[in-house]
Design a protein around this motif. Sequence first.
Motif, PDB file in Angstrom:
ATOM      1  N   ASP A 337       0.834  -1.202   0.000  1.00 36.63           N
ATOM      2  CA  ASP A 337       0.000   0.000   0.000  1.00 36.63           C
ATOM      3  C   ASP A 337       0.870   1.255   0.000  1.00 36.63           C
ATOM      4  N   MET A 338       1.925   1.207   0.798  1.00 34.34           N
ATOM      5  CA  MET A 338       2.844   2.355   0.884  1.00 34.34           C
ATOM      6  C   MET A 338       3.500   2.614  -0.466  1.00 34.34           C
ATOM      7  N   ASN A 339       4.012   1.565  -1.096  1.00 37.24           N
ATOM      8  CA  ASN A 339       4.661   1.716  -2.405  1.00 37.24           C
ATOM      9  C   ASN A 339       3.678   2.235  -3.447  1.00 37.24           C
ATOM     10  N   GLN A 340       2.437   1.749  -3.389  1.00 40.88           N
ATOM     11  CA  GLN A 340       1.433   2.139  -4.378  1.00 40.88           C
ATOM     12  C   GLN A 340       1.065   3.618  -4.255  1.00 40.88           C
ATOM     13  N   ILE A 341       0.858   4.077  -3.024  1.00 42.84           N
ATOM     14  CA  ILE A 341       0.448   5.483  -2.866  1.00 42.84           C
ATOM     15  C   ILE A 341       1.600   6.424  -3.197  1.00 42.84           C
ATOM     16  N   VAL A 342       2.857   6.011  -2.878  1.00 43.36           N
ATOM     17  CA  VAL A 342       4.016   6.821  -3.250  1.00 43.36           C
ATOM     18  C   VAL A 342       4.109   6.919  -4.769  1.00 43.36           C
ATOM     19  N   LYS A 343       3.894   5.799  -5.469  1.00 43.33           N
ATOM     20  CA  LYS A 343       3.939   5.785  -6.940  1.00 43.33           C
ATOM     21  C   LYS A 343       2.866   6.702  -7.525  1.00 43.33           C
ATOM     22  N   GLU A 344       1.641   6.619  -6.982  1.00 44.97           N
ATOM     23  CA  GLU A 344       0.540   7.436  -7.512  1.00 44.97           C
ATOM     24  C   GLU A 344       0.812   8.923  -7.296  1.00 44.97           C
ATOM     25  N   ILE A 345       1.352   9.263  -6.122  1.00 39.70           N
ATOM     26  CA  ILE A 345       1.640  10.676  -5.853  1.00 39.70           C
ATOM     27  C   ILE A 345       2.751  11.182  -6.766  1.00 39.70           C
ATOM     28  N   LEU A 346       3.785  10.366  -6.979  1.00 43.15           N
ATOM     29  CA  LEU A 346       4.874  10.768  -7.878  1.00 43.15           C
ATOM     30  C   LEU A 346       4.377  10.922  -9.311  1.00 43.15           C
ATOM     31  N   ASP A 347       3.510   9.999  -9.747  1.00 47.11           N
ATOM     32  CA  ASP A 347       2.956  10.089 -11.101  1.00 47.11           C
ATOM     33  C   ASP A 347       2.179  11.381 -11.289  1.00 47.11           C
ATOM     34  N   GLU A 348       1.401  11.761 -10.255  1.00 48.31           N
ATOM     35  CA  GLU A 348       0.596  12.976 -10.355  1.00 48.31           C
ATOM     36  C   GLU A 348       1.461  14.223 -10.258  1.00 48.31           C
ATOM     37  N   ALA A 349       2.505  14.175  -9.421  1.00 50.87           N
ATOM     38  CA  ALA A 349       3.336  15.359  -9.201  1.00 50.87           C
ATOM     39  C   ALA A 349       4.307  15.610 -10.339  1.00 50.87           C
ATOM     40  N   LEU A 350       4.877  14.543 -10.901  1.00 50.75           N
ATOM     41  CA  LEU A 350       5.939  14.696 -11.898  1.00 50.75           C
ATOM     42  C   LEU A 350       5.570  14.168 -13.280  1.00 50.75           C
ATOM     43  N   GLY A 351       4.557  13.318 -13.356  1.00 45.91           N
ATOM     44  CA  GLY A 351       4.209  12.702 -14.638  1.00 45.91           C
ATOM     45  C   GLY A 351       2.793  13.028 -15.067  1.00 45.91           C
ATOM     46  N   LEU A 352       2.156  12.068 -15.714  1.00 48.56           N
ATOM     47  CA  LEU A 352       0.812  12.262 -16.250  1.00 48.56           C
ATOM     48  C   LEU A 352      -0.225  11.479 -15.464  1.00 48.56           C
ATOM     49  N   GLY A 353       0.032  11.280 -14.179  1.00 53.45           N
ATOM     50  CA  GLY A 353      -0.951  10.660 -13.297  1.00 53.45           C
ATOM     51  C   GLY A 353      -1.320   9.252 -13.703  1.00 53.45           C
ATOM     52  N   PRO A 354      -2.629   8.943 -13.760  1.00 52.71           N
ATOM     53  CA  PRO A 354      -3.089   7.582 -14.073  1.00 52.71           C
ATOM     54  C   PRO A 354      -2.687   7.087 -15.466  1.00 52.71           C
ATOM     55  N   LEU A 355      -2.238   8.007 -16.334  1.00 50.05           N
ATOM     56  CA  LEU A 355      -1.874   7.605 -17.695  1.00 50.05           C
ATOM     57  C   LEU A 355      -0.477   6.998 -17.772  1.00 50.05           C
ATOM     58  N   GLU A 356       0.309   7.145 -16.711  1.00 45.48           N
ATOM     59  CA  GLU A 356       1.694   6.683 -16.750  1.00 45.48           C
ATOM     60  C   GLU A 356       1.793   5.187 -17.050  1.00 45.48           C
ATOM     61  N   ASP A 357       0.956   4.375 -16.381  1.00 47.60           N
ATOM     62  CA  ASP A 357       1.020   2.920 -16.597  1.00 47.60           C
ATOM     63  C   ASP A 357       0.606   2.556 -18.017  1.00 47.60           C
ATOM     64  N   LEU A 358      -0.403   3.244 -18.553  1.00 51.16           N
ATOM     65  CA  LEU A 358      -0.850   2.964 -19.922  1.00 51.16           C
ATOM     66  C   LEU A 358       0.221   3.378 -20.932  1.00 51.16           C
ATOM     67  N   ALA A 360       3.370   3.317 -20.375  1.00 53.24           N
ATOM     68  CA  ALA A 360       4.469   2.357 -20.256  1.00 53.24           C
ATOM     69  C   ALA A 360       4.131   1.002 -20.869  1.00 53.24           C
ATOM     70  N   ASP A 361       2.836   0.729 -21.075  1.00 56.33           N
ATOM     71  CA  ASP A 361       2.400  -0.552 -21.642  1.00 56.33           C
ATOM     72  C   ASP A 361       2.617  -0.530 -23.155  1.00 56.33           C
TER      73      ASP A 361
END
Length: 733
Positions: A337-358, A360-361
């Motif tokens: 849970d800790m790793n997941q929320i850190v990843k989501e916050i970093l994606d939103e702060a520095l990347g494109l949020g929920p689109l980052e995983d898509l 990367a696919d």
Amino acid sequence: MAGYIITVIGGKGGVGKSQVAANLAFAYAQETRTKVLLMDFDQKASGDQDFITGIKPKKTIKELSEFTGAIDPRSLLPFIADHPQNVSYIGLPSDVSATQQINSEALGKVLKAITNIYPLTIIDGGSELSGLALKALEYSTSIFLTVTPDILALNQTKRMFSELVTMLFPKDMILIILNQYQKGHPVSPEVVGSTVGKPVFSVIPKDDQSCVSALNQKKPVMVIAKTSPFAQGVIECARKVVQKNVLKTLARLNKPTDIGKPKASGDSDGMSKGEFDAWTDLKSRIHRALVDEMDLKKSADSKDPKAQIILKEQTKKMVVDLLNKEDTKGILNSREDMNQIVKEILDEALGLGPLEDLLADKSCAEIMVIGPKKIYYEHNGKIKKSTVSFTNDRQVLNVIERIVAPIGRRIDEKTPYVDARLQDGSRVHAIIPPCALDGCTITIRKFPDKRLGWKDLVNYGSMTQNMADFLRIAVEAHRNIIISGGTGSGKTTLINTLGGFIPSNERIITCEDSAELNLPQDHVVRLETRPPTLEGDGAIDIRCLVKQTLRMRPDRIVVGECRGGETLDMLQAMGTGHEGSMTTIHSNNPRECIGRIETLVQYAGAGLTSKAIREMIASAVHMIIQQSRIDDGSRKVTYVTEVGGMQGDVVILQDIFVYAQKGFDKTGKIVGEFQATGFIPKFVEILEKKGYKIPRGLFSNTTQGKGPADQAPAAPASKPGNNQPPDPKKKTG
């Protein structure tokens, strides 16, 4: 015509927004000679407007909110206290506890009705975004955000501005008023503008003597000291609003609704019940704290990969530290849970949020966002719905702004759409409200990690070996080629592939709306269009770029797509010494492509007749290649057609290769085969007369290879075992 509403608010108490609001009402009434309504919505300082205006209200806002009848000039009369200088006033109860009982939702119908009664209503909204203030903002035409030249007020004003933008209030709607300013003060209008992120609209000079005297007499400064510096500053502000038609312009902007609506249990930021949870709340708190601690925007704009890696590590450490200070019991129950929320916050702060995983696919070809809750993607030619989503509309808008900012483009209420690209070359189109009714919309056409070549297209069954051989011959023989196809049919991929056949000793110039072409040659000049500036000028379109290429000594001109008057310039270039040029057109088959080109040429406004245009097409265009996306999601070259001149008023088209569809197999895949018509293109005979060796077997069905999708081996290009397309420059001995 409906009237306007201005809500005056402050980032903190003590900035003089109540005096600005009251005196602005008197100044506007004086300048326009119309009736102005002043309303007090400042619950924290209820009753202050009674002292500032010297008007004793008959009834209060609380009683007005409890009124159940229709709001019209007659029913509103008992609630209004009038001033001789054309200002009407409705105040708050002097009892603070009574103001807390006001039903802000009930005032919605009042605010809607008064725009049909008063040309202008000015509301004192206070220094907090209470339910009452938010209801006023929801119906406002403009927000006057008042600030004084001191660091604390400036910092709080910056926070307030950011919060309003997060609520999706247009930036153009928020006007910054610098109150109590003295010339030479270090916190100048320029400093305020750069700190808040919006230029100062109007400056009101510091004039303590007039303001204190007016308060002691319980009269507005505009009444007792009309020539004082403070009064003149307010008058100047009112004149700017009137003379520049500011309110008329701002009335067209799209504004958020239901922002003042009380939140249900588990509701936040306008989301429906159940959508907001502790996880999202925790992410939002950490993200806000992160913005306060670090200048993420400035750092994230760095193009240095090493700097970005360092920034990511620093941000990650900061996120973990902030999470450790939070009470996460019941939210973060494991290391995962800790790793997941850190990843989501970093994606939103520095990347494109929920689109980052898509993004990367690698199996995901296209991403389509419709508002915050619906994200679709294309996988193996089929569209699927993703399980991820954004938190709210503001997060989607943040992603769009993060995409367009590095390439110098903009998106706002005046220009609510934009074409852009990601760092890897992926094409992005975005459109926001008011044009997008269901929220901000993003479409990303992903750029492949590996540039597809002709061998890949043969392996995928998009064309056969013989077709690839022939297309290479056509490109090297300087045939002018139009690639026709629908949206998402693979036109850009095909033009990239054909561009790879151009000899490396030729100078190539590409023109595109958003740079996508990635040609392997070294001598390539890439040009890209530019949108207009904030003033509405300086736009550079494809037609302008095509004209510029003619002065740049090109051997080949490659235009990403012709969709307007540039088609005429492209045809002229093809027919006047730039043979071997290529472009793409939106159409469904070669015959329709001719009609489409004819229509686009007429956009140039040259006044050419239809026959003259068709003659130009017949002489300039040598081949049309039709790229299609068929029903099972696969993309194939369905026609390779030669343009054979004119016969009467009709352009002659002769198919060289076609794709014949026969049906479907058990898995739903289309069964078909590529067929050579047996027609030998005219330019082949010309090349053979010059001594070039071109295998006639390319145009025979006996050797016409099928792609892997049709489960047949590809035929050799010339000699058995030779997997390379023949070189047309190799002459016979």
